[in-house]
Design a protein around this motif. Structure first.
Motif, short mmCIF file in Angstrom:
data_model
loop_
_atom_site.label_atom_id
_atom_site.label_comp_id
_atom_site.label_asym_id
_atom_site.label_seq_id
_atom_site.Cartn_x
_atom_site.Cartn_y
_atom_site.Cartn_z
N UNK A 46 25.46 -51.70 6.29
CA UNK A 46 24.82 -51.76 5.02
C UNK A 46 25.26 -52.98 4.07
N UNK A 47 25.00 -53.11 2.97
CA UNK A 47 25.36 -54.18 2.13
C UNK A 47 26.74 -54.21 1.58
N UNK A 48 27.40 -55.28 1.20
CA UNK A 48 28.69 -55.44 0.56
C UNK A 48 28.70 -54.84 -0.74
N UNK A 49 29.65 -54.04 -1.00
CA UNK A 49 29.75 -53.49 -2.43
C UNK A 49 30.67 -54.23 -3.27
N UNK A 50 30.48 -54.91 -4.36
CA UNK A 50 31.50 -55.64 -5.04
C UNK A 50 32.57 -54.62 -5.85
N UNK A 51 33.83 -54.86 -5.71
CA UNK A 51 34.92 -54.34 -6.34
C UNK A 51 35.44 -55.09 -7.63
N UNK A 52 35.21 -54.60 -8.77
CA UNK A 52 35.47 -55.20 -10.03
C UNK A 52 36.24 -54.72 -11.01
N UNK A 339 49.69 -68.12 -10.30
CA UNK A 339 49.71 -68.19 -11.77
C UNK A 339 51.19 -67.32 -11.86
N UNK A 340 52.24 -68.31 -12.22
CA UNK A 340 53.43 -67.79 -12.62
C UNK A 340 54.05 -66.86 -11.48
N UNK A 341 53.89 -67.28 -10.17
CA UNK A 341 54.36 -66.52 -9.08
C UNK A 341 53.53 -65.73 -8.67
N UNK A 342 52.35 -65.25 -9.05
CA UNK A 342 51.37 -64.26 -8.52
C UNK A 342 50.19 -64.80 -8.01
N UNK A 343 49.40 -64.16 -7.03
CA UNK A 343 48.26 -64.56 -6.52
C UNK A 343 47.33 -63.37 -6.58
N UNK A 344 46.05 -63.80 -7.30
CA UNK A 344 45.11 -62.91 -7.16
C UNK A 344 43.63 -62.92 -6.57
N UNK A 345 43.18 -61.84 -6.08
CA UNK A 345 42.07 -62.27 -5.03
C UNK A 345 40.70 -62.76 -6.12
N UNK A 346 40.08 -63.63 -5.61
CA UNK A 346 39.10 -64.61 -6.16
C UNK A 346 37.92 -63.58 -6.25
N UNK A 347 37.49 -62.63 -5.23
CA UNK A 347 36.44 -61.73 -5.22
C UNK A 347 36.95 -60.78 -4.02
N UNK A 348 36.39 -59.49 -4.22
CA UNK A 348 36.48 -58.41 -3.23
C UNK A 348 35.30 -57.65 -3.12
N UNK A 349 35.21 -57.09 -1.85
CA UNK A 349 33.90 -56.29 -1.42
C UNK A 349 34.43 -55.02 -0.58
#
Length: 450
Positions: A46-52, A339-349
């Protein structure tokens, strides 16, 4: 570091694609070796579901840890300095076999539809060893947008030490090595092994890195791979390829120099990305994921590292796919945006495509939404895999002409890497006696989905 404009169109790239397309006829016959009784493949994810949600985002956060420069400089100096990618390629001591020289069982591991335009089999004992398994692939097409590193076209294939027949694990279990493949001449590929290591004692010694190497991306001058058990990432600098002068079974400093378990070259880690949320847990959107595979997306802005969650082939739980942006700072080449030593996901599904062995995100020219190609590998080692193309609205996969199933992709395929200059999608198969490194034009994949 080479200075070039990003995403430049090159006439020689178009000519190369035309030349490589002509080799497709040599591989078409390989598809006839596949039995029509192969499995039907998994049902549509099926389709991808965004995780927000904040909890979903927090689970994907990484913390950057870089090895002190003094430590790296000490090890580099003590081992005689950087030999470079060119130095490793010039000492290549293995030759890959072209498809016509591969055994019937090896050719049978190639995709059924669409067929590969290029395929290569490993040399000698590498083709059949049960102690080492090929797991991931990346290329100089990831490293630089002109597809070359210096004067060479290069493929890196990651292998991990895992003996399924051993009664108990040994100290070598999980060791990681990379085949540096000189692919400049598409008809005569050669390679040399490099052992991945980690500095210790202020750079006076090193130890072997243990990693499943399910994912690996070479971007600019850095190589990022999955860490042991998928709990984070490890980073290596291609400007710190070092020579081990002692040929012995030891790993690290010995009485008369440095040894690397019989390998002549080592690549020391320069850092890691660890999950501050703790140990990874599969199948929970709010838990730290166990990272299964990696790839590069040059069509995002900025370029990004794509990751997938490791999950069981027969599982009913959803898996996650997500991306981290690369840094655009000149002094942070090949590192993730922090950002101050941390990396965050730009988008996720989340995806229902369980048993992911590779994933790739690519946005077609003129499109506003990325298309995600996810590679599903079944539990059975005798069944071909399925390559799904997913968006937010649904999923498609090629249908095999012989039995109308979706199990048309490589047999035991691992990893995906897109070579932008040539338009090729690269993958490799991992089963002993059926190990093939192959390329399929992404346009052929899309055409098979029509």
């Amino acid at each position: 570091m080479k200075q070039r404009g990003r995403h430049r169109r090159r006439r020689r790239g178009q000519a190369l694609r035309a030349t490589l397309a002509g080799t497709a006829l040599a591989l078409t016959a390989a598809a006839t070796l596949i039995s029509a009784s192969q499995a039907t493949g998994s049902g549509s994810p099926g389709g991808l579901t965004p995780l927000r949600s904040a909890s979903a985002a927090g689970a994907l956060r990484l913390h950057e840890n870089l090895v002190p420069r003094d430590t790296l400089d000490t090890l580099t100096k003590d081992m005689g300095g950087n030999v470079g990618v060119d130095g490793v390629l010039e000492s290549a001591d293995h030759a890959m076999r072209n498809t016509s020289d591969c055994a019937a069982a090896e050719r049978a591991a190639l995709p059924v539809e669409p067929t590969a335009t290029r395929g290569y089999c490993w040399d000698g004992g590498d083709a059949t060893t049960r102690q080492w398994q090929p797991r991931s692939v990346t290329t100089s097409g990831d490293a630089d947008d002109d597809g070359r590193w210096g004067e060479h076209r290069v493929i890196l294939a990651g292998w991990t030490q895992h003996d399924r027949q051993a009664a108990t694990p040994t100290r070598d279990e999980g060791m990681a090595r990379v085949a540096f493949v000189d692919a400049t001449d598409a008809q005569a590929l050669t390679y040399r092994w490099v052992l991945l290591v980690a500095p210790r004692e202020g750079g006076k010694d090193f130890t072997a890195v243990h990693s499943g190497l399910g994912g690996m991306v070479w971007y600019q001058d850095k190589l990022i791979v999955t860490a042991a058990h998928g709990a984070g990432l490890l980073v290596f600098d291609l400007h710190r390829l070092l020579r081990a002068g002692v040929n012995s079974g030891a790993v690290g400093r010995v009485s008369d120099g440095y040894s690397a378990a019989g390998y002549q070259y080592v690549l020391p880690a320069i850092g890691s990305y660890d999950a501050p949320g703790g140990a990874c847990v599969a199948g929970d959107d709010r838990a730290v994921p166990c990272i299964g595979s990696l790839s590069l997306d040059r069509t995002s802005a900025p370029d990004s590292l794509v990751a997938t969650e490791r999950s069981a082939s027969g599982g009913a739980q959803r898996a996650r796919v997500w991306r981290y942006a690369y840094s655009t700072a000149a002094y942070r080449t090949g590192l993730l945006a922090d950002s101050q030593g941390y990396v965050d996901a730009a988008e996720a599904y989340a995806t229902k495509a369980a048993g992911l062995s590779g994933a790739l995100s690519h946005t077609p020219s003129g499109a506003h939404e990325a298309e995600w190609y996810v590679e599903h590998t079944p539990d059975s080692r005798t069944q071909h895999g399925t390559l799904w193309r997913q968006t937010g609205s649904g999923a498609k996969a090629a249908t095999c002409t012989a039995d109308q199933s979706h199990a048309c992709w490589g047999l035991g395929a691992e990893s995906l890497s897109y070579w932008q200059e040539t338009g090729e999608l690269w993958a490799l198969t991992g089963a002993a006696t059926q190990r093939v490194l192959y390329a399929v034009p992404l346009s052929s994949v899309d055409h098979s989905l029509q």
